[in-house]
Design a protein around this motif. Structure first.
Motif, PDB file in Angstrom:
ATOM      1  N   LYS A 148      56.691  56.225  51.522  1.00 41.46           N
ATOM      2  CA  LYS A 148      55.544  55.777  52.310  1.00 41.46           C
ATOM      3  C   LYS A 148      55.066  56.860  53.261  1.00 41.46           C
ATOM      4  O   LYS A 148      53.911  56.844  53.703  1.00 41.46           O
TER       5      LYS A 148
ATOM      6  N   ASP B 270      62.149  51.797  53.023  1.00 44.29           N
ATOM      7  CA  ASP B 270      61.139  52.130  52.028  1.00 44.29           C
ATOM      8  C   ASP B 270      61.158  51.064  50.947  1.00 44.29           C
ATOM      9  O   ASP B 270      61.888  50.065  51.047  1.00 44.29           O
ATOM     10  N   ASP B 271      60.361  51.280  49.901  1.00 46.86           N
ATOM     11  CA  ASP B 271      60.249  50.258  48.873  1.00 46.86           C
ATOM     12  C   ASP B 271      61.543  50.081  48.101  1.00 46.86           C
ATOM     13  O   ASP B 271      61.845  48.986  47.632  1.00 46.86           O
TER      14      ASP B 271
ATOM     15  N   HIS C 250      51.406  46.456  55.024  1.00 47.62           N
ATOM     16  CA  HIS C 250      51.917  47.565  54.214  1.00 47.62           C
ATOM     17  C   HIS C 250      51.205  48.869  54.523  1.00 47.62           C
ATOM     18  O   HIS C 250      51.816  49.943  54.474  1.00 47.62           O
TER      19      HIS C 250
ATOM     20  N   GLU D 143      52.903  50.181  57.563  1.00 49.17           N
ATOM     21  CA  GLU D 143      54.184  50.810  57.224  1.00 49.17           C
ATOM     22  C   GLU D 143      53.965  52.255  56.783  1.00 49.17           C
ATOM     23  O   GLU D 143      54.709  53.163  57.164  1.00 49.17           O
ATOM     24  N   MET D 144      52.936  52.488  55.971  1.00 47.79           N
ATOM     25  CA  MET D 144      52.624  53.834  55.513  1.00 47.79           C
ATOM     26  C   MET D 144      52.204  54.715  56.687  1.00 47.79           C
ATOM     27  O   MET D 144      52.626  55.882  56.800  1.00 47.79           O
TER      28      MET D 144
ATOM     29  N   ALA E  14      51.461  59.662  49.590  1.00 47.07           N
ATOM     30  CA  ALA E  14      52.258  58.518  50.021  1.00 47.07           C
ATOM     31  C   ALA E  14      51.770  57.313  49.216  1.00 47.07           C
ATOM     32  O   ALA E  14      50.590  57.220  48.874  1.00 47.07           O
TER      33      ALA E  14
ATOM     34  N   THR F 275      52.676  52.868  48.317  1.00 45.38           N
ATOM     35  CA  THR F 275      53.455  51.643  48.448  1.00 45.38           C
ATOM     36  C   THR F 275      52.776  50.578  47.613  1.00 45.38           C
ATOM     37  O   THR F 275      51.642  50.766  47.151  1.00 45.38           O
TER      38      THR F 275
END
Length: 732
Positions: free
Chosen positions: A545, A431-432, A620, A623-624, A608, A610
């Motif tokens: 995310k 995750d971030d 990105h 990724e979510m 969610a 990011t």
């Protein structure tokens, strides 16, 4: 390719006038080892005076008359600071700036031009446009022409050569657009064109008469409104556009510098030094005590080689050179159409052939700032390992987030990393930011750093800080504390201390703005400036995310394209029809906009979220979608793009990280090849937030984001299905 020598001394050019532009170009061809060149200017471009009437008359595009200071600074290896000078502290040797702390110099030069506005006349500050600074005038004129008035009324205040030339250009442009203009030229003296030969004057008066320009002499404006100009005799002139070309007004702050002045202009001698030998001046802001001359660009151009030599000599101890201007010079005055009148030594000639001569002279000058000569890269040795050239690649490695490791390589390196063993480490990679258990909620922690992509350490520090904070905000946390990691290039002890102080001051201010403290860090010396931060944040619960649901709206808070634009800037790309410097300035403005207020709007409602950084919008978003087990539909027309990004992508410009980003989306991005697809893979530095929010709340959220200063848009929606992105293009 220039070698990077330790910085020992600073040469600061204040203003992007013709002399300084030429000095910067000469510096690129022959830099002084150990000296750093800095150029300060309010905007990213500087207009070339000689072509302004052609722009007003519609004969040139705007990009054809603008010196791109961003490209020029990159070519010269110079630091460019987009700010307005507000003073000089000669005792401390600092340039006082309008929007940031003072900047130290060892040798400085002024080429800040003049103004032609009339600030003391009622209404003129609001309702009139000054011919100088030229850039503002050019924009205001284009906006006026775009109004397409059938009977436009233009009043030009000032009956010198400049006023006459611009009155004729205005008349031609408006008539060419189908209008029937009324142009009035106002001069306070008894006659116009007092400083030109009799033959040329008669010819220009004839052109004014044929163009239908009315002339009012012996009168002075006393005020202006949105529709008229009032004169001393009580007469009023109807006006839809008021232009002031009356005289030359020096910058007011020069009077506070302690430098010797003549009627407000900085006095210089034959060496172009002011009363302070470490400060030079050139162009219209300077008064040559040894040879007074009228304000004309020809003198600034011819001062440039002497100024270039003397700036270097002031640092090295070499003998200074002297500048002695010619007694007279060829004046080519355009007449609106593609013709001109010449004046020199009282002689007079005119006609279309003189326009062609003037056009050749002007284009030759501007060609020096078009395609810069290629600086050869170091050749690879003959006995290099096979494949070395392919790894190095055809273009320089990008800075910012475009310098990060590609997704496939990063995933491989992290694959063997064990899962967290401690009970209070709730999540690690993926995750971030990592999530740690804390009293009353969670603490998130992240780290990030950026390679230099600008020579301005203070700007780098703010962008790097906001970039690192993006991970904290993306998880809905409140920033708490930061540790700084700085790699400084080799410099003298004095310059190292100055640079580190700049970085830390800007970092502290940026984190304080976000509600966090800078609590320490580490510094070292290396090959180039690199700035990074380890940041913590606190939240009651972490926003991840995962969690997006089919039907959710996808909201993006910033336009994309920073990687492509900054890659083009590094390569000093020149594209006709595009002013790259303005695109870079817009990208920097985006990168320096904090995402904190946006996070405050989105975090309470997002399912969610990011931040869009190195892997690009497509990477990105995927990724979510991977974390949420959903797909997405994105409307191509809604994706916000930074100015110039599409044109650069269509020309094949891209970041060095883009190929790795494309590999991440193979088979999962439903969009044909083209510039938009390329920009979806573009790595972003200081990018915006991407959030999945309940669809019924999307419009209210967008209104709040826009009220907070973001160009936020709804780019699409989350849909059921496998994690992939379908980009829907309009059939229009």
């Amino acid at each position: 390719m220039q070698a990077d020598y330790p910085v020992m001394r600073d040469v600061v050019l204040v203003g992007g006038g013709h002399a300084h532009a030429l000095v910067a170009r000469m510096w690129a061809m022959a830099p002084l080892p150990g000296a750093r060149l800095t150029l300060i200017n309010p905007g990213p471009v500087a207009p070339y005076t000689g072509m302004l009437p052609g722009l007003i008359g519609g004969h040139y595009r705007r990009d054809e008359i603008m010196i791109d200071l961003v490209r020029l600074a990159r070519f010269a290896g110079a630091r460019l600071i987009l700010d307005r000078a507000a003073g000089i502290d000669t005792a401390a040797r600092q340039i006082v700036l309008h929007d940031r702390p003072p900047l130290p110099y060892d040798v400085a030069s002024l080429d800040i031009g003049i103004g032609s506005d009339l600030p003391d006349l009622p209404g003129f500050a609001r309702h009139a446009t000054a011919a100088k600074p030229l850039g503002d005038y050019a924009l205001a004129w284009e906006a006026f022409v775009a109004r397409r008035l059938a009977y436009p009324r233009v009043v030009v205040v000032g009956g010198g050569v400049g006023g006459v030339e611009l009155a004729l250009a205005s008349a031609y442009r408006l008539r060419a657009g189908g209008a029937q203009p009324k142009i009035t030229l106002v001069e306070r003296a008894a006659e116009i064109l007092p400083h030109i030969g009799a033959g040329a004057r008669r010819s220009l008066l004839d052109h004014l008469a044929k163009a239908g320009v009315a002339i009012v002499t012996g009168e002075t404006p006393v005020g202006a409104t949105a529709t008229e100009v009032a004169l001393t005799n009580g007469q009023t002139l109807g006006a839809d556009f008021v232009l002031t070309v009356a005289g030359s007004r020096p910058q007011g702050w020069l009077g506070e510098t302690g430098l010797a002045l003549e009627r407000g202009f900085v006095t210089v001698g034959p060496t172009l030094q002011t009363s302070d030998p470490q400060v030079f001046a050139s162009g219209d802001c300077a008064h040559m005590t040894h040879a007074p001359r009228p304000k004309a660009g020809v003198f600034a151009v011819r001062q440039a080689p002497v100024l270039f030599h003397n700036l270097r000599a002031a640092l090295t101890g070499a003998p200074l050179r002297t500048y002695h201007p010619q007694r007279d010079y060829l004046k080519l005055v355009s007449t609106g159409d593609k013709a001109a009148v010449a004046d020199k030594f009282g002689l007079r000639a005119g006609g279309p052939w003189l326009w062609r001569l003037k056009d050749r002279i002007d284009r030759k000058f501007m060609a020096m700032f078009g395609d810069f000569p290629a600086m050869p890269a170091p050749a690879l040795p003959a006995n290099a390992v096979p494949g070395l050239a392919e790894v190095i690649g055809p273009k320089p490695l990008c800075g910012g987030c475009g310098a990060k490791l590609g997704g496939p390589a990063l995933a491989g390196a992290l694959a063997a990393l064990p899962q967290p063993a401690r009970a209070d480490v709730l999540s690690g990679r993926g995750d971030d930011a990592a999530i740690l258990r804390a009293q009353g909620g969670v603490q998130v922690i992240t780290t990030d750093h950026l390679r230099r992509f600008t020579h301005d350490p203070r700007l780098m520090a703010r962008i790097a800080a906001l970039h690192a904070l993006g991970d904290i905000w993306a998880m809905g946390a409140a920033p708490q504390a930061a540790l700084t990691q700085v790699i400084l290039p080799r410099m003298s002890d004095t310059k190292s201390a100055e640079t580190l102080a700049e970085v830390m001051a800007e970092a502290a201010a940026t984190f304080a703005e976000a509600g966090a403290d800078v609590v320490g860090g580490h510094s070292s010396v290396g090959g180039e400036l690199t700035i990074g931060f380890t940041v913590t944040g606190l939240a009651r619960r972490a926003l991840t995310k995962g969690g997006a649901q089919p039907g959710d709206a996808l909201i993006l808070t910033k336009a994309i394209g920073t990687g492509t634009i900054m890659a083009a800037e590094m390569a000093v790309v020149h594209l006709p029809g595009l002013i790259l410097g303005e695109a870079v300035a817009a990208a920097l403005t985006s990168m320096t906009q904090s995402s904190g207020p946006a996070a405050a709007v989105l975090a309470p409602v997002a399912r969610a979220m990011t931040d869009v950084t190195g892997f690009g919008l497509a990477g990105h978003l995927l990724e979510m979608l991977d974390a949420s087990g959903c797909g997405a539909q994105v409307q191509a027309a809604t994706i916000p793009l930074l100015p110039g990004a599409m044109k650069l992508a269509a020309a094949g410009e891209s970041s060095s990280l883009a190929p790795a980003n494309r590999a991440l989306t193979v088979g999962r991005l439903m969009l044909p090849e083209g510039p938009l697809r390329a920009l979806l893979h573009d790595p972003q530095t200081g990018g915006g937030l991407l959030a999945a929010v309940p669809a019924e709340q999307a419009e209210e959220i967008l209104e709040r984001l826009r009220a907070a200063g973001y160009d936020a848009v709804r780019i699409g929606q989350v849909v059921a299905g496998p994690p992939r992105i379908e980009v829907i293009q309009s059939n229009d």
